[in-house]
Design a protein around this motif. Sequence first.
Motif, mmCIF file in Angstrom:
data_model
loop_
_atom_site.group_PDB
_atom_site.id
_atom_site.type_symbol
_atom_site.label_atom_id
_atom_site.label_comp_id
_atom_site.label_asym_id
_atom_site.label_seq_id
_atom_site.Cartn_x
_atom_site.Cartn_y
_atom_site.Cartn_z
ATOM 1 N N ARG A 7 0.830 -1.214 0.000
ATOM 2 C CA ARG A 7 0.000 0.000 0.000
ATOM 3 C C ARG A 7 0.859 1.256 0.000
ATOM 4 N N VAL A 8 1.908 1.258 0.786
ATOM 5 C CA VAL A 8 2.792 2.422 0.845
ATOM 6 C C VAL A 8 3.452 2.656 -0.515
ATOM 7 N N VAL A 9 3.945 1.593 -1.135
ATOM 8 C CA VAL A 9 4.604 1.719 -2.435
ATOM 9 C C VAL A 9 3.606 2.207 -3.487
ATOM 10 N N MET A 10 2.396 1.667 -3.480
ATOM 11 C CA MET A 10 1.388 2.094 -4.448
ATOM 12 C C MET A 10 1.027 3.558 -4.246
ATOM 13 N N PHE A 11 0.846 3.980 -3.016
ATOM 14 C CA PHE A 11 0.511 5.374 -2.746
ATOM 15 C C PHE A 11 1.661 6.289 -3.114
ATOM 16 N N ALA A 12 2.879 5.897 -2.768
ATOM 17 C CA ALA A 12 4.047 6.736 -3.067
ATOM 18 C C ALA A 12 4.213 6.890 -4.573
ATOM 19 N N GLY A 13 4.025 5.820 -5.329
ATOM 20 C CA GLY A 13 4.138 5.901 -6.781
ATOM 21 C C GLY A 13 3.053 6.776 -7.373
ATOM 22 N N HIS A 14 1.840 6.649 -6.871
ATOM 23 C CA HIS A 14 0.722 7.457 -7.363
ATOM 24 C C HIS A 14 0.952 8.920 -7.033
ATOM 25 N N ASP A 15 1.390 9.186 -5.835
ATOM 26 C CA ASP A 15 1.617 10.563 -5.407
ATOM 27 C C ASP A 15 2.721 11.213 -6.234
ATOM 28 N N THR A 16 3.798 10.495 -6.460
ATOM 29 C CA THR A 16 4.913 11.027 -7.243
ATOM 30 C C THR A 16 4.479 11.325 -8.674
ATOM 31 N N THR A 17 3.737 10.411 -9.274
ATOM 32 C CA THR A 17 3.280 10.590 -10.652
ATOM 33 C C THR A 17 2.345 11.788 -10.762
ATOM 34 N N SER A 18 1.411 11.896 -9.839
ATOM 35 C CA SER A 18 0.453 12.998 -9.915
ATOM 36 C C SER A 18 1.138 14.350 -9.710
ATOM 37 N N VAL A 19 2.112 14.402 -8.827
ATOM 38 C CA VAL A 19 2.844 15.656 -8.606
ATOM 39 C C VAL A 19 3.641 16.019 -9.855
ATOM 40 N N LEU A 20 4.284 15.038 -10.474
ATOM 41 C CA LEU A 20 5.065 15.292 -11.681
ATOM 42 C C LEU A 20 4.176 15.792 -12.821
ATOM 43 N N LEU A 21 3.048 15.133 -13.043
ATOM 44 C CA LEU A 21 2.144 15.565 -14.104
ATOM 45 C C LEU A 21 1.600 16.966 -13.842
ATOM 46 N N THR A 22 1.251 17.249 -12.613
ATOM 47 C CA THR A 22 0.752 18.573 -12.260
ATOM 48 C C THR A 22 1.818 19.636 -12.512
ATOM 49 N N PHE A 23 3.042 19.354 -12.112
ATOM 50 C CA PHE A 23 4.133 20.299 -12.321
ATOM 51 C C PHE A 23 4.374 20.541 -13.810
ATOM 52 N N MET A 24 4.362 19.460 -14.602
ATOM 53 C CA MET A 24 4.609 19.609 -16.034
ATOM 54 C C MET A 24 3.505 20.425 -16.712
ATOM 55 N N ILE A 25 2.254 20.141 -16.380
ATOM 56 C CA ILE A 25 1.146 20.892 -16.974
ATOM 57 C C ILE A 25 1.221 22.360 -16.580
ATOM 58 N N ARG A 26 1.529 22.624 -15.328
ATOM 59 C CA ARG A 26 1.649 24.012 -14.859
ATOM 60 C C ARG A 26 2.796 24.722 -15.575
ATOM 61 N N HIS A 27 3.914 24.037 -15.725
ATOM 62 C CA HIS A 27 5.070 24.631 -16.391
ATOM 63 C C HIS A 27 4.749 24.944 -17.855
ATOM 64 N N LEU A 28 4.082 24.015 -18.534
ATOM 65 C CA LEU A 28 3.713 24.249 -19.931
ATOM 66 C C LEU A 28 2.717 25.394 -20.059
ATOM 67 N N ALA A 29 1.811 25.511 -19.120
ATOM 68 C CA ALA A 29 0.820 26.591 -19.165
ATOM 69 C C ALA A 29 1.476 27.952 -18.933
ATOM 70 N N ASN A 30 2.527 27.980 -18.134
ATOM 71 C CA ASN A 30 3.173 29.250 -17.786
ATOM 72 C C ASN A 30 4.316 29.629 -18.725
ATOM 73 N N ASP A 31 4.751 28.721 -19.590
ATOM 74 C CA ASP A 31 5.880 29.007 -20.467
ATOM 75 C C ASP A 31 5.531 28.628 -21.910
ATOM 76 N N PRO A 32 4.983 29.563 -22.680
ATOM 77 C CA PRO A 32 4.553 29.250 -24.044
ATOM 78 C C PRO A 32 5.697 28.847 -24.971
#
Length: 65
Positions: A7-32
């Motif tokens: 459970r810890v590994v699954m949550f940690a992997g999910h959390d890391t992936t979601s943070v990375l995707l959020t950061f990438m989308i935010r970066h792309l939105a802020n830097d044309p």
Amino acid sequence: EFVDNVRVVMFAGHDTTSVLLTFMIRHLANDPVVYAEILKAKCDFVEQEEIATSKKSSEELLTWG
């Protein structure tokens, strides 16, 4: 204990992936400029894929250089 570790590994992997995707989308939105470069690279890749799939096997292979 094993189930808890899984459970810890699954949550940690999910959390890391979601943070990375959020950061990438935010970066792309802020830097044309970055967004435009990624879009250009994607279009170039799609174009090369279309060329590769349209060639017959007897034709010269694609060169990338």
